[in-house]
Design an enzyme around this catalytic site. Structure first.
Site, PDB file in Angstrom:
ATOM      1  CG  ASP A 188      44.339  49.003  35.296  1.00  0.00           C
ATOM      2  OD1 ASP A 188      44.696  47.903  35.759  1.00  0.00           O
ATOM      3  OD2 ASP A 188      44.943  50.069  35.532  1.00  0.00           O
ATOM      4  CG  HIS A 210      43.787  38.314  35.928  1.00  0.00           C
ATOM      5  ND1 HIS A 210      43.897  39.645  35.585  1.00  0.00           N
ATOM      6  CD2 HIS A 210      44.860  38.045  36.710  1.00  0.00           C
ATOM      7  CE1 HIS A 210      44.996  40.150  36.126  1.00  0.00           C
ATOM      8  NE2 HIS A 210      45.598  39.211  36.816  1.00  0.00           N
ATOM      9  CG  LEU A 218      33.287  44.395  17.159  1.00  0.00           C
ATOM     10  CD1 LEU A 218      33.270  45.915  17.300  1.00  0.00           C
ATOM     11  CD2 LEU A 218      32.932  43.741  18.497  1.00  0.00           C
TER      12      LEU A 218
HETATM   13  C1  IPE Z   1      44.244  44.441  34.334  1.00  0.00           C
HETATM   14  O1  IPE Z   1      44.082  44.296  35.699  1.00  0.00           O
HETATM   15  C2  IPE Z   1      44.576  43.137  33.640  1.00  0.00           C
HETATM   16  C3  IPE Z   1      45.977  43.014  33.130  1.00  0.00           C
HETATM   17  C4  IPE Z   1      46.868  43.970  33.119  1.00  0.00           C
HETATM   18  C5  IPE Z   1      46.371  41.721  32.576  1.00  0.00           C
HETATM   19  P1  IPE Z   1      45.329  44.379  36.675  1.00  0.00           P
HETATM   20  O2  IPE Z   1      45.885  43.024  36.882  1.00  0.00           O
HETATM   21  O3  IPE Z   1      46.304  45.404  36.198  1.00  0.00           O
HETATM   22  O4  IPE Z   1      44.634  44.861  38.035  1.00  0.00           O
HETATM   23  P2  IPE Z   1      45.241  45.845  39.127  1.00  0.00           P
HETATM   24  O5  IPE Z   1      45.685  47.096  38.413  1.00  0.00           O
HETATM   25  O6  IPE Z   1      46.367  45.131  39.790  1.00  0.00           O
HETATM   26  O7  IPE Z   1      44.080  46.086  40.042  1.00  0.00           O
HETATM   27 MG    MG Z   2      46.628  47.388  36.555  1.00  0.00          MG
END
Ligand code: IPE
Ligand code: MG
Length: 254
Positions: free
Chosen positions: A31, A48, A142
Site C-alpha cells: 500500500d 504503481h 518460492l
Molecule cells: C497500493 O497503492 C496499490 C493498489 C491498491 C493497486 P495505492 O494505490 O492504494 O496507494 P495509496 O493508498 O493511494 O497511497
Molecule cells: Mg491504498
C-alpha cells in the site's frame, strides 16, 4: 546490491542469520503507491510503476531468505471503483510484469499462483494468468501467490456456495460443515495460513485481504510507502516477527 543480476536462490554463500525467524508464509498488502507518487510530485500511475519494482525486490528477498510462500495483494475487488485510467494502467502493469519477468521467475524455480475472482476479467489477462501458472506449476521453490481481483469476503461466500450445493445434493448435512471443510473450498487449499501479514504506508486495516486465513497471523504495520520497500525494511519486518510470541490462544510454554 543488485539482486536483478544474480540468481538469488543459487547463491549458497548467503546464510540466513540464525537470530532471524523466517515466516513460512509472508503476506503483504503493498500500500501507498499513490501517496508515494504525490510526495514525489509524480502521477499516481508512476507510483504503481515504482511499486512493481518494489515487488520485484520483495520476491528476490523472499527467495534469498528462504520464505516458502509469499502472497501479495496486487488488486482488490474493490479497486475497480478507481478512475478507469488508473485501473487500466494497473491491469497493464500486471500483464507487463508477467510478460517481462516470467522467464526469470521460472528459472528461479518460483511457482506462480493467482487467487481471486476470474469472472469478468478480460481474455488477455486471463490468458496471461493461465500461462504464468502453467509454465511454473512444477517449480518447487518460492510459491508466489498473487491476490488479483481478490476479496476475502467474496472468497468465503464462494466457498459457502459450493458447500450449500453439497447440502442440497444431500452429500453432506449442515452439521458436517466445519472449519476444515470451509478451508478446502477457498481459492487455494494447499497453502498454510500466513504467519505474517505486513502492510505498508501506515494504514491499519485488513481491507478484505485473506480474512479467513489470517486468524492467527502476526500483523505488522510499517509507515514506509510500498515503492520505498527495500532489504532493510524486509529485515526489520523479520526482526519484528522474530520478537513475537505466538500462542494461538494458549499460554506461554516455558
Ligand atoms: C497500493 O497503492 C496499490 C493498489 C491498491 C493497486 P495505492 O494505490 O492504494 O496507494 P495509496 O493508498 O493511494 O497511497
Ligand atoms: Mg491504498
Amino acid at each position: 546490491m543488485d539482486f536483478e543480476k544474480e540468481n538469488a536462490h543459487k547463491d549458497d554463500t548467503f546464510k540466513v542469520p540464525a537470530n532471524l525467524k523466517i515466516p513460512n508464509h509472508l503476506a503483504v498488502t503493498m500500500d501507498g503507491n499513490g501517496r508515494w507518487a504525490v510526495s514525489h510530485g509524480k502521477k499516481r500511475t508512476q507510483g504503481h510503476k515504482a511499486g512493481t519494482d518494489a515487488l520485484r525486490r520483495l520476491v528476490e528477498y523472499s527467495i534469498k531468505y528462504k520464505i516458502n510462500y509469499l502472497t501479495v495483494f496486487s488488486f482488490s475487488s474493490e479497486n475497480w471503483s478507481r478512475p478507469k485510467e488508473e485501473v487500466n494502467f494497473i491491469l497493464r502493469l500486471m500483464r507487463n510484469y508477467i510478460n517481462s519477468d516470467l522467464e526469470k521467475l521460472t528459472s528461479n524455480n518460483v511457482k506462480i499462483r493467482i487467487i481471486g475472482e476470474r469472472v469478468g476479467l478480460d481474455k488477455q489477462t486471463l490468458n496471461l494468468i493461465k500461462k504464468a501458472e502453467e509454465k511454473t506449476k512444477n517449480n518447487t521453490g518460492l510459491q508466489l501467490i498473487v491476490a488479483f481481483n481478490y476479496g476475502g469476503k467474496a472468497e468465503i461466500a464462494s466457498a459457502m456456495q459450493k458447500i450449500a450445493q453439497k447440502v442440497l445434493n444431500l452429500d453432506i448435512s449442515p452439521s458436517d460443515i466445519d472449519e476444515d471443510m470451509i478451508t478446502k473450498e477457498l481459492y487455494i487449499n494447499d497453502v498454510p495460513d500466513p504467519d505474517v501479514v505486513l502492510r505498508t504506508s501506515g494504514e491499519y486495516r485488513f481491507s478484505n485481504f485473506l480474512l479467513w486465513q489470517s486468524a492467527y497471523a502476526e500483523l505488522i504495520f510499517i509507515d514506509d510507502y510500498w515503492p520505498d520497500f527495500n532489504e532493510a525494511i524486509f529485515i526489520k519486518t523479520l526482526k519484528e516477527y522474530s520478537k513475537r510470541e505466538r500462542r494461538y490462544g494458549g499460554v506461554e510454554v516455558k
